[in-house]
Every structure is written in C-alpha cells, then in structure tokens.
Scaffold this motif. Structure first.
Motif, PDB file in Angstrom:
ATOM      1  N   VAL A 118       0.865  -1.177   0.000  1.00 30.69           N
ATOM      2  CA  VAL A 118       0.000   0.000   0.000  1.00 30.69           C
ATOM      3  C   VAL A 118       0.901   1.227   0.000  1.00 30.69           C
ATOM      4  CG1 VAL A 118      -1.841   1.278   1.151  1.00 30.69           C
ATOM      5  CG2 VAL A 118      -1.753  -1.220   1.337  1.00 30.69           C
ATOM      6  N   ALA A 119       0.905   1.964  -1.101  1.00 25.97           N
ATOM      7  CA  ALA A 119       1.662   3.216  -1.171  1.00 25.97           C
ATOM      8  C   ALA A 119       0.759   4.348  -0.686  1.00 25.97           C
ATOM      9  CB  ALA A 119       2.129   3.478  -2.599  1.00 25.97           C
ATOM     10  N   THR A 120       1.327   5.273   0.076  1.00 27.11           N
ATOM     11  CA  THR A 120       0.504   6.322   0.676  1.00 27.11           C
ATOM     12  C   THR A 120       1.319   7.588   0.857  1.00 27.11           C
ATOM     13  OG1 THR A 120      -0.978   6.808   2.542  1.00 27.11           O
ATOM     14  CG2 THR A 120       1.086   5.660   3.038  1.00 27.11           C
ATOM     15  N   ARG A 121       0.597   8.690   0.996  1.00 28.58           N
ATOM     16  CA  ARG A 121       1.260   9.966   1.282  1.00 28.58           C
ATOM     17  C   ARG A 121       0.292  10.878   2.034  1.00 28.58           C
ATOM     18  NH1 ARG A 121       3.119  15.100  -1.970  1.00 28.58           N
ATOM     19  NH2 ARG A 121       5.101  15.536  -0.938  1.00 28.58           N
ATOM     20  N   GLU A 122       0.549  11.050   3.312  1.00 26.09           N
ATOM     21  CA  GLU A 122      -0.163  12.020   4.152  1.00 26.09           C
ATOM     22  C   GLU A 122      -1.676  11.842   4.131  1.00 26.09           C
ATOM     23  OE1 GLU A 122       1.791  13.447   5.979  1.00 26.09           O
ATOM     24  OE2 GLU A 122       3.671  13.562   4.892  1.00 26.09           O
ATOM     25  N   ARG A 123      -2.133  10.610   4.235  1.00 31.08           N
ATOM     26  CA  ARG A 123      -3.581  10.367   4.306  1.00 31.08           C
ATOM     27  C   ARG A 123      -3.828   9.317   5.384  1.00 31.08           C
ATOM     28  NH1 ARG A 123      -6.702  10.217  -1.319  1.00 31.08           N
ATOM     29  NH2 ARG A 123      -5.659   8.213  -1.643  1.00 31.08           N
ATOM     30  N   THR A 124      -3.484   9.652   6.604  1.00 39.33           N
ATOM     31  CA  THR A 124      -3.496   8.655   7.668  1.00 39.33           C
ATOM     32  C   THR A 124      -4.902   8.171   8.009  1.00 39.33           C
ATOM     33  OG1 THR A 124      -3.422  10.464   9.281  1.00 39.33           O
ATOM     34  CG2 THR A 124      -1.336   9.412   8.709  1.00 39.33           C
ATOM     35  N   GLU A 125      -5.907   9.041   7.892  1.00 39.76           N
ATOM     36  CA  GLU A 125      -7.267   8.610   8.239  1.00 39.76           C
ATOM     37  C   GLU A 125      -7.756   7.522   7.300  1.00 39.76           C
ATOM     38  OE1 GLU A 125     -11.791  10.436   8.798  1.00 39.76           O
ATOM     39  OE2 GLU A 125     -10.066  11.789   8.578  1.00 39.76           O
ATOM     40  N   SER A 126      -7.615   7.749   5.991  1.00 40.58           N
ATOM     41  CA  SER A 126      -8.044   6.720   5.041  1.00 40.58           C
ATOM     42  C   SER A 126      -7.119   5.515   5.086  1.00 40.58           C
ATOM     43  CB  SER A 126      -8.120   7.301   3.630  1.00 40.58           C
ATOM     44  OG  SER A 126      -6.845   7.729   3.183  1.00 40.58           O
ATOM     45  N   LEU A 127      -5.824   5.740   5.326  1.00 33.88           N
ATOM     46  CA  LEU A 127      -4.877   4.622   5.410  1.00 33.88           C
ATOM     47  C   LEU A 127      -5.249   3.692   6.563  1.00 33.88           C
ATOM     48  CD1 LEU A 127      -2.246   3.158   4.612  1.00 33.88           C
ATOM     49  CD2 LEU A 127      -1.026   4.732   6.134  1.00 33.88           C
ATOM     50  N   ASN A 149       5.439   7.487   0.756  1.00 33.04           N
ATOM     51  CA  ASN A 149       6.040   8.094  -0.424  1.00 33.04           C
ATOM     52  C   ASN A 149       6.238   9.597  -0.251  1.00 33.04           C
ATOM     53  OD1 ASN A 149       5.147   8.585  -3.904  1.00 33.04           O
ATOM     54  ND2 ASN A 149       7.136   8.156  -3.028  1.00 33.04           N
ATOM     55  N   ALA A 150       7.509  10.018  -0.248  1.00 29.55           N
ATOM     56  CA  ALA A 150       7.878  11.434  -0.135  1.00 29.55           C
ATOM     57  C   ALA A 150       7.114  12.128   0.990  1.00 29.55           C
ATOM     58  CB  ALA A 150       7.643  12.145  -1.461  1.00 29.55           C
ATOM     59  N   PRO A 151       7.206  11.609   2.214  1.00 31.43           N
ATOM     60  CA  PRO A 151       6.403  12.175   3.303  1.00 31.43           C
ATOM     61  C   PRO A 151       6.875  13.572   3.713  1.00 31.43           C
ATOM     62  CG  PRO A 151       7.948  10.563   4.174  1.00 31.43           C
ATOM     63  CD  PRO A 151       8.051  10.484   2.677  1.00 31.43           C
ATOM     64  N   ARG A 152       5.905  14.403   4.084  1.00 31.55           N
ATOM     65  CA  ARG A 152       6.213  15.736   4.621  1.00 31.55           C
ATOM     66  C   ARG A 152       6.195  15.734   6.147  1.00 31.55           C
ATOM     67  NH1 ARG A 152       2.298  16.928   0.618  1.00 31.55           N
ATOM     68  NH2 ARG A 152       0.753  17.135   2.288  1.00 31.55           N
ATOM     69  N   THR A 153       5.514  14.750   6.718  1.00 30.33           N
ATOM     70  CA  THR A 153       5.412  14.641   8.172  1.00 30.33           C
ATOM     71  C   THR A 153       5.750  13.216   8.584  1.00 30.33           C
ATOM     72  OG1 THR A 153       3.100  13.917   8.262  1.00 30.33           O
ATOM     73  CG2 THR A 153       3.499  16.296   8.048  1.00 30.33           C
ATOM     74  N   THR A 154       5.733  13.008   9.889  1.00 31.74           N
ATOM     75  CA  THR A 154       5.980  11.656  10.414  1.00 31.74           C
ATOM     76  C   THR A 154       4.672  10.938  10.750  1.00 31.74           C
ATOM     77  OG1 THR A 154       6.163  12.505  12.682  1.00 31.74           O
ATOM     78  CG2 THR A 154       8.206  12.370  11.375  1.00 31.74           C
ATOM     79  N   ASP A 155       3.545  11.475  10.311  1.00 29.88           N
ATOM     80  CA  ASP A 155       2.249  10.928  10.714  1.00 29.88           C
ATOM     81  C   ASP A 155       2.065   9.473  10.282  1.00 29.88           C
ATOM     82  OD1 ASP A 155       1.777  13.397  11.738  1.00 29.88           O
ATOM     83  OD2 ASP A 155       0.283  14.000  10.244  1.00 29.88           O
ATOM     84  N   THR A 156       2.437   9.169   9.035  1.00 28.00           N
ATOM     85  CA  THR A 156       2.259   7.791   8.554  1.00 28.00           C
ATOM     86  C   THR A 156       3.158   6.831   9.305  1.00 28.00           C
ATOM     87  OG1 THR A 156       1.625   8.565   6.350  1.00 28.00           O
ATOM     88  CG2 THR A 156       2.398   6.299   6.531  1.00 28.00           C
TER      89      THR A 156
END
Length: 444
Positions: A118-127, A149-156
C-alpha cells in the motif's frame, strides 16, 4: 436548452440472495457506510456471498429496501442468465480449457505466500481504514508493506509503527518502508523490492477490502504457473456527491462480473487492439502480480503514475509489460474492494485529465522501454486513438458492472467539458512522460 439535473446522492448497500430467484439472506450498508434510507439506493447483489451484479432502485417511505432491491436484482439476474450466443459459448469454453481458469477451481486452491503493498502519502485517516480491512483478510499467509512516499510529516510512520507494528497480533505482518522519491510507480517498485511473497498484491490507501479479497485475488496463481497478473472488482464505497455519482454512472473503475482470461498466445477476438487496451484489464487499486513475472518485466516504469509529470498510467504499463513477457492476465469479480471516490467537481476534472494523460503516457513508456513492440503498437495506434476519442465522447454508454437503470445516459450525460479535458490529457501524456524521465535522470 435546460441543463441536465444534478445527480442525487445514493445510499450504498450489499444485498445477498440465496439464488438468482431466491429469498433475501441479508441487506446491509457498504462497509463503514450509513444505514440505507428512503431514496435512491445502489446495491451490490451477492449470491450466497459471491458478487453477481449491481442494481439501482428507489425506495419510498414505508417500503422494505430489501424487497425493493431484491425484485430489481432478480430481474437483472434473469436477464443476464439468458442463453449465450455461439460466440460467447465458444469463448467461455476456450477460457475454461485454460489451466486453473475456473472460478470454482480457484476456491479449492491454497493461495501462495503474498505481500500486500500500500503506497501512501499524508492520508493517515483513510490509510488506517484501509489497513484495518487488510489485516482481517482470510488469506492464510500474507505480509503487509506500507510505503510512505515522499512524506512531509511523520504521521504515517507513527500510525504504522505505533498502532500496527507494535501490536502483538500484527507485529510480524506489518512493515513500514520509506521512499523519498515522489511517484506512485517508484513507491510500488520499492514495495516490490521489499516483498518476500511469491505474489505481490497492490491496493490504494482509499479502499476498504472485502475480507475474501486477497484470497480471491491470489488463489488463481496456485493453479496456473503461466499466470502473471490478476485484477479484481472495484465498487464505490460512497455515492454521496454529484461528482461521485457521475463518475460511477459512467463506469467508474468497475470491469463487470464476468471472469476474463487474457492470453497473449490467444488474443481475445473482441479486443482487436490487444494488448494495448490495458484499461480494460483492471485498475491499480486492485491488482496482484507473480513477483518473478513482474520483476522479469522490469517492474513499474518510474516515469509514470500519480506524483509524476505523467499523471498516471503506471498500472496500465505494468499490465502490458507482463502480457508482453508472455504471461496471462485474469480478471475476477470475486476479489472485491470498495473505493472512496474523490468527492468534488475539481477532483473529477483532475481525474478526467489524468485518465487521458495516463493513457498516452503508458503507451509512450511501452514504446520507449520495449522497442520490439513498436511495429505492433504503430499498427494499432490509429485505431487505438480513434477508440479512445470515441470513448471520451460517449462515456454515457454504461459498461457491464457500471451503475445501471436510472443513473445512465439519459439522466446524467458525461459533460463535454470533461471529454475535452480527457483529450487534452491524451495530448499531454507523451510530454508529461518525457518530463518525468528527464527529472528522474536529473536526480541520479
């Protein structure tokens, strides 16, 4: 001239019947969705749990939604059960003769060890919603790889490591991998490199997977050593905005309920552009590959896909690459995910442009990376572009598995502005692919 009516929201539900003309076994909302209320209802029809069709009906105050939808379902299934033509029977016989081709045969097979990426970027709620559904799959042996993928935060990272990787039940089944180069294809290649399974399945962070999804998607590999890819059914999780209804009423991501086997040794008679009609094979939110076959085909082209200048086409490229390497591709509606469509008009505009760009970007990528396919591609290209132009102009024609009935061409025509955007995207696709390749070269 009056403008067409704005699509009304629909409830989304699952209706289970005992048989095509049998009693109702159950009616429930789509996973995570609200209860069915009076008004328009879109329903997946199951036959003893197996996806069989979709229907749309209007439930009035005081009516039993299950009975209203069941009556529609029985009529639809009766129509689809009409005797097939000689050509259809011949095609079915050819497919059934292929090793491991039967849906029923796949049920008895033990699916191979599988890695789900599962590739993801800054969408923790849907992830989180997607991961919750993936971790309750009935598949006997799988791991889950989240590519940030290319995260801007550490949320994921925090979500995966704290909620899942440290959980006693999930600790050995969930891995976090970071990929700093933006682009869906690059993220998928990173997941492929990390995968330990004989089969690698890919889905998106905005889906809810049916509990039987992974087993249905991967069991066919156990019965057919020449099978390189399997794709599955994608249905809408919500139809609450005009943009969502419009997209689904013109096909959405659905590919119907009839199983298909695409064999490069026996090109399908109903697809003269094969294998370059990759959009008919499936979509990236629901696909699995034999790991060795995908690696042998070179993986995903990193200059395609969301997050690059090409805007899309990464899944289409991989389908054609695997078929061109001599492997078969199977589509099965048994493997079901519920997709959360983007909900605004601007989202739909972006999607229309991206569809067009991804189409010609993947064709360009195929030509650049596999020059041996150039003669076949050039021979089919004029018809392929004409076909694509026709499709963008006539998206109102509902393919099998799209929203039937009320939500068809008469009530929700595909806006000419979106067709123009798709065509502009088609013109841009090769340029976007070239830009993406140049950017990749500059970062080396």
């Amino acid at each position: 001239m009056s403008s067409p009516p704005v699509p009304r929201p629909l409830s989304v539900a699952e209706l289970d019947l005992d048989a095509p003309d049998g009693p109702v076994l159950g009616l429930r909302p789509a996973p995570g969705g609200p209860a069915v209320v009076p008004g328009d209802v879109y329903a997946l029809v199951r036959l003893r749990g197996r996806p069989a069709a979709t229907v749309v009906g209007t439930v009035a105050d005081g009516e039993d939604p299950a009975e209203v939808l069941a009556a529609l379902a029985r009529r639809r299934l009766a129509q689809e059960g009409k005797p097939r033509t000689d050509a259809e029977r011949l095609a079915a016989a050819r497919e059934d003769a292929a090793e491991g081709s039967s849906e029923d045969a796949s049920d008895a097979l033990t699916p191979p060890r599988t890695s789900v990426v599962v590739a993801t970027r800054e969408r923790t709620e849907s992830l989180a919603r997607a991961l919750d559904s993936l971790l309750v799959q009935d598949h006997p042996d799988f791991e889950l790889i989240v590519v940030d993928n290319a995260p801007r935060t550490t949320d994921t990272h925090e979500l995966v490591t704290r909620k899942y990787a440290q959980h006693a039940e999930y600790a050995d089944r969930v891995r976090y991998v970071r990929e700093d180069t933006p682009g869906l294809a690059t993220a998928h290649n990173t997941g492929l490199a990390a995968a330990e399974g004989a089969v690698v399945a890919f889905t998106d962070d905005d889906v809810i997977a049916d509990p039987h999804w992974l087993t249905a998607l991967t069991a066919p590999f156990a019965g057919d050593p020449g099978l390189g890819c399997v794709t599955g059914l994608i249905l809408p999780a919500r139809l609450s905005t005009p943009a969502q209804v419009l997209l689904e009423s013109h096909g959405g991501f659905a590919k119907g309920f009839a199983p298909r086997l695409y064999d490069p040794a026996r090109p399908p008679a109903d697809e003269p552009l094969f294998p370059f009609t990759a959009g008919s094979f499936g979509s990236g939110a629901n696909m699995a590959f034999r790991a060795d076959a995908l690696r042998r085909a070179g993986g995903f082209d990193p200059a395609t896909g969301t997050g690059t200048a090409a805007r899309g086409g990464d899944d289409l490229y991989a389908f054609v690459a695997v078929l061109s390497a001599g492997f078969r591709l199977r589509y099965t509606s048994e493997a079901l995910v519920w997709h959360h469509h983007r909900d605004t008009w601007q989202d739909l505009r972006n999607q229309a442009y991206g569809y067009g760009a991804g189409l010609t970007a993947y064709l360009t990528a195929t030509l650049v990376r596999s020059p041996r396919l150039l003669p076949a591609l050039l021979a089919r290209l004029p018809r392929g572009l004409a076909h694509a132009r026709t499709m963008t102009a006539q998206r109102g024609e509902i393919p099998e598995g799209g929203v039937p009935g009320e939500h068809g061409t008469q009530h929700h025509p595909w806006p000419a502005s979106l067709s123009r955007l798709e065509r502009r995207g088609m013109l841009y696709g090769p340029i976007g692919y070239a830009k993406a390749r140049l950017r990749k070269a500059d970062t080396r």
